[in-house]
Design an enzyme around this catalytic site. Structure first.
Site, PDB file in Angstrom:
ATOM      1  N   ARG A 188      -9.258 -68.962  10.214  1.00 34.74           N
ATOM      2  CA  ARG A 188      -8.872 -69.339   8.856  1.00 34.74           C
ATOM      3  C   ARG A 188      -9.613 -68.410   7.900  1.00 34.74           C
ATOM      4  NH1 ARG A 188      -5.239 -71.575  10.863  1.00 34.74           N
ATOM      5  NH2 ARG A 188      -4.555 -73.747  10.692  1.00 34.74           N
ATOM      6  N   GLU A 200      -4.082 -67.945   0.893  1.00 35.10           N
ATOM      7  CA  GLU A 200      -2.736 -67.544   1.330  1.00 35.10           C
ATOM      8  C   GLU A 200      -1.687 -68.174   0.427  1.00 35.10           C
ATOM      9  OE1 GLU A 200      -2.303 -68.536   5.477  1.00 35.10           O
ATOM     10  OE2 GLU A 200      -4.100 -67.434   6.007  1.00 35.10           O
ATOM     11  N   HIS A 235      -0.457 -64.228   8.735  1.00 36.16           N
ATOM     12  CA  HIS A 235      -0.708 -65.471   9.485  1.00 36.16           C
ATOM     13  C   HIS A 235       0.385 -65.720  10.538  1.00 36.16           C
ATOM     14  CE1 HIS A 235      -2.902 -69.605   9.108  1.00 36.16           C
ATOM     15  NE2 HIS A 235      -2.518 -69.369  10.364  1.00 36.16           N
TER      16      HIS A 235
HETATM   17  C1  GLV Z   1      -2.089 -71.745  12.874  1.00 38.43           C
HETATM   18  O1  GLV Z   1      -2.853 -71.141  12.212  1.00 38.43           O
HETATM   19  C2  GLV Z   1      -2.436 -72.946  13.567  1.00 38.43           C
HETATM   20  O2  GLV Z   1      -3.500 -73.510  13.268  1.00 38.43           O
HETATM   21  O3  GLV Z   1      -1.679 -73.374  14.428  1.00 38.43           O
END
Ligand code: GLV
Length: 327
Positions: free
Chosen positions: A241, A270, A288
């Protein structure tokens, strides 16, 4: 008269054929286009819902819970769930679930791809070529860092971290890791990784990959102080993250030659990307997508659907969803 069916809210267009399984039990309220919601819109969408299938874009906290008197279950499509206020959901008796396991290998593949692209300057080289700078083959063009024979540091040694470690041994890398708790010895042997303290990980890694959950304790864990402990030749890769890294401190380190390169799939705000990172040539930026293979994204939605059906008391696992998140 037949009882009205419980309502579930599906926040984003996912895979219609998978979502159709919800329609066997529920009245499904969904959206046809990719949607961006204000907190108030999420509250309104949840106000008559018994269940919700949401993505990491949708934050559900005390305000939304207060507006949702019938809400009994929230199924997150994703393994990370920092978009959900788990203690508040739990206090309200609302079951929350996530989608672990099904995305582990795909995410580990991507982590490795991002590491390779970053260390070997692949996107930077392609940009340079497309911009017409390539005049002749040259010995010194786009010199990068090796993976083989180098030391990979993994911060966060859960399922995805272990998947990365397994891949690294195929590249003849030495793997160090740091985690809240040390893995059992048998697992360490199997993934060929050695446990070290946080500071030793920073100092020892030629490449550092972040695969830990985001929580208050991991906010800006990679800050200016941590970056200063890393080797100036090192690569940093984040598939966890964005909030784990202080992006301004990272931009300072990259611009000042105190870190060779970074590969980032996640960002603090984001979809906004820190303009200082956008301006740097030695950063690989992706939107992402670490779990984004078609098969895995379908599997994630399918697992979230299983979780929601079970959490709301239907289907073969009624009352016992496969992946409850514990507060
Ligand atoms: C994506 O970032 C997830 O946490 O699945």
């Amino acid at each position: 008269m037949t009882e009205p069916r419980p309502r579930v809210w599906v926040s984003q267009p996912l895979f219609d054929d998978v979502i159709a399984r919800l329609e066997e039990h529920f009245e499904v309220v969904s959206t046809s286009g990719v949607a961006e919601y204000t907190p108030e819109q999420i509250s309104a969408a949840l106000s008559k819902a018994s269940g919700a299938l949401v993505t990491l874009n949708e934050r559900i906290g005390a305000e939304q819970i207060a507006a949702a008197p019938q809400l009994r279950a929230v199924a997150n499509v994703g393994v990370g769930y920092n978009n959900l206020d788990i203690p508040a959901l739990s206090r309200a008796g609302i079951i929350a679930t996530n989608t672990p396991d099904v995305l582990t290998e795909t995410t580990a593949d991507f982590g490795f791809a991002l590491l390779m692209a970053t260390a070997r300057r692949i996107t930077e080289a392609e940009r340079w070529l497309r911009e017409g700078h390539w005049r002749q083959w040259s010995f010194r063009t786009m010199l990068g860092a090796d993976l083989h024979g180098s030391t990979l540091g993994i911060l966060g040694m859960g399922r995805i971290g272990q998947g990365i470690a397994r891949r690294a041994s195929g590249f003849d890398m030495r793997v160090l890791y740091h985690n809240r708790s040390r893995l059992p010895e048998a697992v360490e042997r199997e993934v060929r990784a050695s446990y070290v303290g946080f500071d030793a990980l920073l100092a020892g890694a030629d490449h550092l990959l972040l695969a830990l959950p985001y929580a208050k304790e991991s906010h800006h864990l990679i800050d200016a102080r941590a970056l200063l402990q890393m080797k100036p030749i090192a690569t940093l890769v984040n598939i966890a993250r964005g909030g784990i890294v202080d992006e301004d401190a990272l931009a300072d380190a990259l611009a000042g030659g105190r870190l060779a390169a970074a590969g980032l799939d996640v960002f603090e705000d984001e979809p906004t990307v820190n303009p200082r990172l956008l301006a740097l040539r030695n950063v690989v930026l992706t939107p992402h997508i670490a779990s984004g293979s078609l098969a895995t994204r379908r599997a994630m939605v399918s697992l979230a659907v299983d979780n929601l059906i079970a959490a709301l008391g239907y289907g073969p696992n009624a009352g016992a969803p496969p992946n409850p998140i514990r507060a």
